[in-house]
Design an enzyme around this catalytic site. Structure first.
Site, PDB file in Angstrom:
ATOM      1  N   ASP A  92       0.882  -1.159   0.000  1.00 43.81           N
ATOM      2  CA  ASP A  92       0.000   0.000   0.000  1.00 43.81           C
ATOM      3  C   ASP A  92       0.926   1.217   0.000  1.00 43.81           C
ATOM      4  OD1 ASP A  92      -2.444   1.477   0.258  1.00 43.81           O
ATOM      5  OD2 ASP A  92      -1.953   1.772   2.363  1.00 43.81           O
ATOM      6  N   ASP A  94      -1.054  -0.529   6.096  1.00 43.96           N
ATOM      7  CA  ASP A  94      -1.292   0.121   7.384  1.00 43.96           C
ATOM      8  C   ASP A  94      -2.745   0.003   7.838  1.00 43.96           C
ATOM      9  OD1 ASP A  94      -2.169   1.938   5.331  1.00 43.96           O
ATOM     10  OD2 ASP A  94      -2.269   3.498   6.860  1.00 43.96           O
ATOM     11  N   ASP A 101      -0.001   5.240   0.735  1.00 47.06           N
ATOM     12  CA  ASP A 101      -0.170   6.294   1.743  1.00 47.06           C
ATOM     13  C   ASP A 101      -0.247   5.679   3.134  1.00 47.06           C
ATOM     14  OD1 ASP A 101      -0.355   8.968   2.445  1.00 47.06           O
ATOM     15  OD2 ASP A 101      -2.535   8.932   2.485  1.00 47.06           O
TER      16      ASP A 101
END
Length: 406
Positions: free
Chosen positions: A108, A345, A110
């Site tokens: 991922d 995250d 961001d």
């Protein structure tokens, strides 16, 4: 939107598209199998006859990910494995052992590689060393891919941002955004000469254009065309009487800063038109996008839910945690799930997708998830919560650097 040209804004392009095959049709790899066009109806409405058909797996009958039965079996195995996950800290010694068997790493972006316009300290160096190392077979560089639910950026924009922030050079084919994968999906799902009505922005439109998918509605035009006035008996709601393009056979919902009641009306009218075989597709279900300082803004999932509620139908979702976006990666590079690690995250998108698809999962704490949340899931007896637990965690992706030293 009253004139003949405005009524059919893409007719010329549709004629050209029918005359010339869309790019990417001749592929050696099998594409993910498509789901049924109507999706699942929501409980608020009795099911239509078309919705009672058996739900077909959207994945290909080939290779390691070979059939619908194997897809179900993989999910069952992943659910069983989730019960044993402990979310261990990935210390350098353990990291060397884990990474030795990994041939592909999916990131991922961001909250993992960067926050806003600033790279996570040490992340670029860590990815450089990961890419330079040999994979599980030792004879080729380890594959790095970038898997994101963000539909407001093109693959080219991600390649440029990776370069600008000092990450290893990447090609567009290594980036799997929900906008690109939605275009890839519609390129196969739509019949020749058909188009999509799009609730989304310029990036989503650009990916559809690149894939040869005719479309309309993206951007502020539909919202601007509707007068800002409250509906009444004398004045119908905005969008309720605008002409419909007869070529539209799908509604695609992405991140749309110009989302409006007029657009919602048009989307519903397309979905209700005819025999109800118009596809409903959403780029992702992320309902909230965190901002620096603890604030947040509504995400695409809010817009998808609005259309689903109006249509009383469930959308087919492209992005994480849907298996479909991983199947796009797997079919592009023929990677082995058992030798792939997903780094993210967010538990409900990155980690859940990885666990569902049989990947190793690594949580970074530089984004939205805290270790306390994971511990709460670990204590739970709920299988769904257990499936949100990653195999490993690090404070930052830079924590891998000691394990990657020469």
């Amino acid at each position: 939107m009253g004139g003949e040209d405005a009524r059919h804004p893409i007719r010329a392009r549709l004629s050209a598209a029918s005359a010339n095959p869309r790019p990417g049709r001749a592929r050696r790899r099998a594409e993910p199998r498509l789901p049924p066009p109507n999706g699942r109806l929501l409980a608020a409405r009795p099911p239509r006859p078309s919705a009672n058909r058996r739900r077909v797996s959207p994945f290909p009958h080939r290779g390691r990910l070979s059939s619908s039965s194997s897809s179900v079996r993989r999910r069952q195995e992943a659910a069983a494995m989730a019960q044993a996950k402990q979310c261990r800290r990935l210390e350098p010694g353990l990291a060397r052992s884990v990474l030795a068997g990994v041939e592909a790493v999916l990131f991922d972006c961001d909250g993992v590689l960067w926050r806003g316009e600033a790279a996570v300290p040490g992340a670029a160096e860590a990815l450089g060393r990961l890419a330079a190392e040999g994979g599980a077979e030792g004879g080729r560089r380890r594959l790095l891919c970038y898997v994101t639910n963000n539909s407001s950026r093109t693959r080219g924009a991600y390649v440029e941002k990776l370069r600008r922030l000092g990450f290893p050079p990447a090609e567009p084919r290594q980036v799997f955004g929900s906008a690109y994968c939605a275009a890839r999906y519609l390129r196969r799902a739509l019949p020749p000469g058909a188009a999509a009505y799009v609730l989304g922005g310029a990036a989503l439109s650009a990916e559809l254009e690149a894939a040869g998918v005719a479309h309309l509605g993206a951007g502020p035009e539909a919202a601007a065309a509707a007068p800002e006035q409250e509906a009444s008996a004398a004045q119908p709601p905005p969008g309720s009487r605008a002409p419909l393009d007869p070529s539209v056979r799908a509604v695609l919902v992405g991140y749309d800063e110009h989302f409006s009641y007029a657009k919602l009306c048009l989307a519903l009218r397309y979905l209700l038109r005819g025999d109800g075989d118009c596809l409903l597709v959403g780029t992702n279900r992320d309902h909230r996008l965190p901002l620096e300082g603890g604030s947040a803004v509504p995400g695409t999932g809010c817009l998808v839910k609005a259309v689903e509620t109006a249509a009383e139908r469930e959308a087919f979702i492209i992005g994480k945690p849907s298996d479909y976006i991983f199947e796009c990666v797997a079919n592009e590079f023929n990677i082995d799930p058992a030798r792939t690690i997903m780094v993210g995250d967010r538990l409900d998108t990155d980690i859940l997708m990885g666990n569902n698809c049989g990947l190793k999962t690594l949580l970074t704490l530089t984004g939205v998830t805290t270790l306390e949340e994971v511990k709460d899931h670990l204590k739970s007896d709920c299988p769904k919560r257990k499936n949100l637990v990653p195999d490993y965690y690090v404070d930052s992706i830079a924590d891998l650097l000691p394990a990657l030293q020469d």
